[in-house]
Write a protein that holds these residues in place. Sequence first.
Motif, short mmCIF file in Angstrom:
data_model
loop_
_atom_site.label_atom_id
_atom_site.label_comp_id
_atom_site.label_asym_id
_atom_site.label_seq_id
_atom_site.Cartn_x
_atom_site.Cartn_y
_atom_site.Cartn_z
N ARG A 29 0.88 -1.16 0.00
CA ARG A 29 0.00 0.00 0.00
C ARG A 29 0.92 1.22 0.00
O ARG A 29 1.18 1.84 1.03
CB ARG A 29 -0.93 0.01 1.23
N ASN A 30 1.45 1.53 -1.16
CA ASN A 30 2.42 2.61 -1.29
C ASN A 30 1.77 3.81 -1.97
O ASN A 30 1.12 3.67 -3.01
CB ASN A 30 3.64 2.16 -2.11
N ASP A 31 1.95 4.98 -1.37
CA ASP A 31 1.43 6.23 -1.94
C ASP A 31 2.54 7.27 -1.94
O ASP A 31 3.33 7.36 -0.99
CB ASP A 31 0.26 6.76 -1.11
N LEU A 32 2.57 8.06 -3.01
CA LEU A 32 3.57 9.13 -3.10
C LEU A 32 2.95 10.34 -3.77
O LEU A 32 2.21 10.21 -4.76
CB LEU A 32 4.80 8.65 -3.88
N ASP A 33 3.24 11.51 -3.23
CA ASP A 33 2.80 12.78 -3.81
C ASP A 33 4.01 13.71 -3.83
O ASP A 33 4.55 14.06 -2.77
CB ASP A 33 1.67 13.39 -2.97
N ALA A 34 4.47 14.07 -5.01
CA ALA A 34 5.66 14.92 -5.14
C ALA A 34 5.30 16.17 -5.93
O ALA A 34 4.61 16.09 -6.96
CB ALA A 34 6.78 14.17 -5.84
N LEU A 35 5.78 17.31 -5.45
CA LEU A 35 5.56 18.60 -6.10
C LEU A 35 6.91 19.28 -6.24
O LEU A 35 7.63 19.47 -5.25
CB LEU A 35 4.60 19.46 -5.28
N ILE A 36 7.27 19.64 -7.49
CA ILE A 36 8.59 20.21 -7.77
C ILE A 36 8.41 21.52 -8.52
O ILE A 36 7.75 21.56 -9.56
CB ILE A 36 9.44 19.22 -8.59
N PHE A 37 9.03 22.59 -8.00
CA PHE A 37 9.02 23.91 -8.64
C PHE A 37 10.43 24.26 -9.09
O PHE A 37 11.41 23.98 -8.38
CB PHE A 37 8.53 24.99 -7.68
N ASN A 38 10.53 24.91 -10.25
CA ASN A 38 11.81 25.39 -10.76
C ASN A 38 11.68 26.82 -11.25
O ASN A 38 10.66 27.18 -11.86
CB ASN A 38 12.29 24.52 -11.94
N ARG B 245 5.85 13.76 -0.25
CA ARG B 245 5.14 13.04 0.82
C ARG B 245 4.99 11.60 0.37
O ARG B 245 4.40 11.32 -0.67
CB ARG B 245 3.78 13.69 1.09
N ASP B 246 5.50 10.70 1.20
CA ASP B 246 5.65 9.32 0.77
C ASP B 246 5.25 8.37 1.90
O ASP B 246 5.68 8.54 3.05
CB ASP B 246 7.12 9.09 0.38
N ARG B 247 4.40 7.37 1.57
CA ARG B 247 4.08 6.30 2.51
C ARG B 247 4.44 4.98 1.88
O ARG B 247 3.98 4.65 0.78
CB ARG B 247 2.59 6.30 2.86
N VAL B 248 5.30 4.23 2.58
CA VAL B 248 5.72 2.91 2.10
C VAL B 248 5.21 1.87 3.09
O VAL B 248 5.50 1.94 4.29
CB VAL B 248 7.26 2.81 1.99
N GLN B 249 4.46 0.91 2.58
CA GLN B 249 3.94 -0.16 3.43
C GLN B 249 3.85 -1.42 2.58
O GLN B 249 2.92 -1.60 1.80
CB GLN B 249 2.57 0.20 4.01
N GLU B 250 4.84 -2.28 2.70
CA GLU B 250 4.84 -3.50 1.91
C GLU B 250 5.52 -4.61 2.68
O GLU B 250 6.40 -4.36 3.53
CB GLU B 250 5.51 -3.28 0.55
N TYR B 251 5.09 -5.84 2.40
CA TYR B 251 5.73 -6.99 3.03
C TYR B 251 5.63 -8.19 2.10
O TYR B 251 4.85 -8.23 1.14
CB TYR B 251 5.12 -7.31 4.40
N GLU B 252 6.45 -9.20 2.42
CA GLU B 252 6.48 -10.44 1.66
C GLU B 252 6.57 -11.61 2.65
O GLU B 252 7.43 -11.62 3.54
CB GLU B 252 7.69 -10.45 0.72
N ILE B 253 5.67 -12.56 2.49
CA ILE B 253 5.67 -13.77 3.31
C ILE B 253 5.98 -14.95 2.40
O ILE B 253 5.34 -15.13 1.36
CB ILE B 253 4.31 -13.97 4.02
#
Length: 820
Positions: A415-424, A450-458
């Motif tokens: 359940r990975n979400d990422l929101d990136a905002l870049i100004f130049n 803004r980044d959320r990392v949530q992952e696993y492997e069984i």
Amino acid sequence: MKTTLHPLLLTLFFISTTVLSQQAVVKGVILNEENEPVVGASVSYGTEGTLSDFNGYYLVEIPANEEVTLTFSHVGHKKVQVTLNLGANEDYELNPVMNTKVEQIATVVISGRERKRVEGITTLSPEAIRKIPGANAGVENLLKSLPGVNSNNELSTQYAVRGGNYDENLVYVNEIEVYRPFLIRSGQQEGLGFVNSDLTSNVDFSAGGFQAKYGDKLSSVLDITYRRPADLSATADLSLLGASVSAGGISNNGRLTGIVGLRYRDNSLLVDAKQTETNFKPRFADAQTYFTYKFSNKFELGFLGNISINDYDYQPLTRQTNFGTIADPIALLVFYEGQEQDRYNTYFGAFKGTYVASENYTAKFIASAYQTTEQEYYDILAEYRLGEVNTNIGDEDLGEVEFTEGIGGQLTHARNDLDALIFNAEHKGTLNIDENTIEYGIKYTHEDIRDRVQEYEIIDSAGFSIRPPIPDLANDQPYEPFTSPIVPYTTIRAQNDVQIDRVSGYAQWSRRTTLGSNDVWLNAGVRAHNWNVSGDGIESTSQTVFSPRGQVSLKPDWDMDMLFRLSGGLYHQPPFYRELRDSTGTVRPGVKAQQAVHIVLGNDYSFKLWGRPFRLNSELYYKSLTDVNPYTLENVRIRYRANNNAVAYAYGLDARLAGEFVPGTESWVSFGYLKTEENIDDRGYIFRPTDQRLKFAVLFQDYVKIIPDLKMYLNLVYNTGLPGGSPSYADPYDYQVRLPDYKRADLGVSYVIVNDDKLRDSGWLKPFKELTIGAEIFNIFDVQNSITNTFVRDVYTKVQYAIPNYLTPRVFNVRLTAKF
């Protein structure tokens, strides 16, 4: 005393002033020898004059009824003088062609293309980009036929250059830097690259040793120019893989130009042909636009916009992969449950203002904003059997698994979400003083991620849950009871809110001069980059690096057209967000910029063969890298260790022979040799993940002599195998086995129904300027290429197998292209 003028005197004064001030108008377009507009050319008479605009257009008023000498001048071109005597209010059109200025000594003519040759830049034909077949056709597809550019994944637009990785390449569109999504992990998820080949007018590429005016990356520069339409036109391209349309036009007064492109991509044709049976619903679409408006002959404002919406729904069903040897074949049979739902939406907008202050000075101002919102959600349960394959010819179950050696399962969750905002915000300037050119620039960048990392492997093998192989979870049964809870084999949980502020700039000097009877071009420059990393729970960290660079090119006074070039310098790559995040998802703000010393020795030889032009380009290069941030590569996903605990090197030879192997067409043969290794924690040198030793490529165009409208395009690539990677928690020093060699051939055949040389007398063909129908065969020899390995454990033999993940087999496509 009050003075008055007689009404008659006032009338005579008005009439005489009107007659004396009668004017004529001279206008037109200034072109160079290559039929390209000359921007910023001076058009003058006496103390009056004007400058040509961005389309080479000029307009000047001159006195009527007298001889006036107009002078057309521009740096790098010979002056053109024309004497005119026009009547009152006459409107005269004059379109001069300015020859390139002779660069002494030995009367060597230096054209715009040869200037790129001096700088070590390869120029690609936009027409070839649009016609050469490929599973992911476009600019990147053609780049992969160049020496030193490697990619073993036809579904991906990413490429590695001279031992670097995908994050080490700069991409500009009309001098505006563009970005790619963060979370992409496989080529089939990418859909569309940023560059729209339908809008492209010029493609320049440098594989190393590039000048200081280009940004802070270690490997390469791709500089794209989008075209300016000269009239109302449209194009369409339809195939089984998707569709694209574009349209462009220009206003009546020539001040406003605009072009719009729409694309849709569907990878089902390619993915459905792979070994994994799936329910696959890809939806990749984007819209791009480039507008320019001339407020005056000195100032123009441009806008580049892009909206990309990529939805990836993937539900694997079954898979069978046969591997091993002929004498001992093994099969992996997998049954899946679950699905993957990914979404990558990006929005990009940029304004670029260009002000031609004078013949010698041009200023540019660029402001851009990029936002990407990405989600990566999946829950997939894979239950596998690993067994022996029946090899008895004639048996009904030939090729089926007849004895199971191991069984197991794998559950992956994310359940990975990422929101990136870049100004130049950026300012550039170019100043010409005699034979000297001075260029400078300063740029500010703000990155908010803004980044959320949530992952696993069984992992389960033969009914036993496999624990991660770390000392804290050592099992000493039966001597001591094991009371630790059941944990996933791998698990990552992190939430990051990071801001990065950057200030960078450059200054460089170029000059054309002579050494005896030989021509010499000199370039020297320096870049500086300061960045600050901050955010929630992060201690603010600031760092600064300096990157001096230089080039020297020599054209000897020989009968043969030979050019030698030496370039290099110190190159830095300040870390982007992905390079700051380690394998646990933790952001490490103290990561340093990776550093590389480039030395590139090049030779260009132009000659005639069979009475047709050819060019042999060759380059020897060496890179010494320090403060290296080690990483693992899985398909196109890069995971960094987020430390600088390695050193590395890369060296090799690139060569390309290009020319008219068939009259009227452009083809080439490429060869590359590369060796790149890294030393992590001073343990000794091992292969880097992009260590692709040998590369051969052929791009060939041909046509049937008696039917010239029947054309053939062939794209051949052979690469030796990449390192196959390592499983989770494994020591890469224990996994130095390479994948099989990559061999691929794509063939395209087309027939031109309508073009400028064929009459459009039929009613339904009249709207078309060009109409072409064709067929393509991807991977015509049906070679099983692989990009990564799946590591599976076998309890029976106590062996961990590296099972290749195969890419696309032979696939057929049909294509229709049209211009209106």
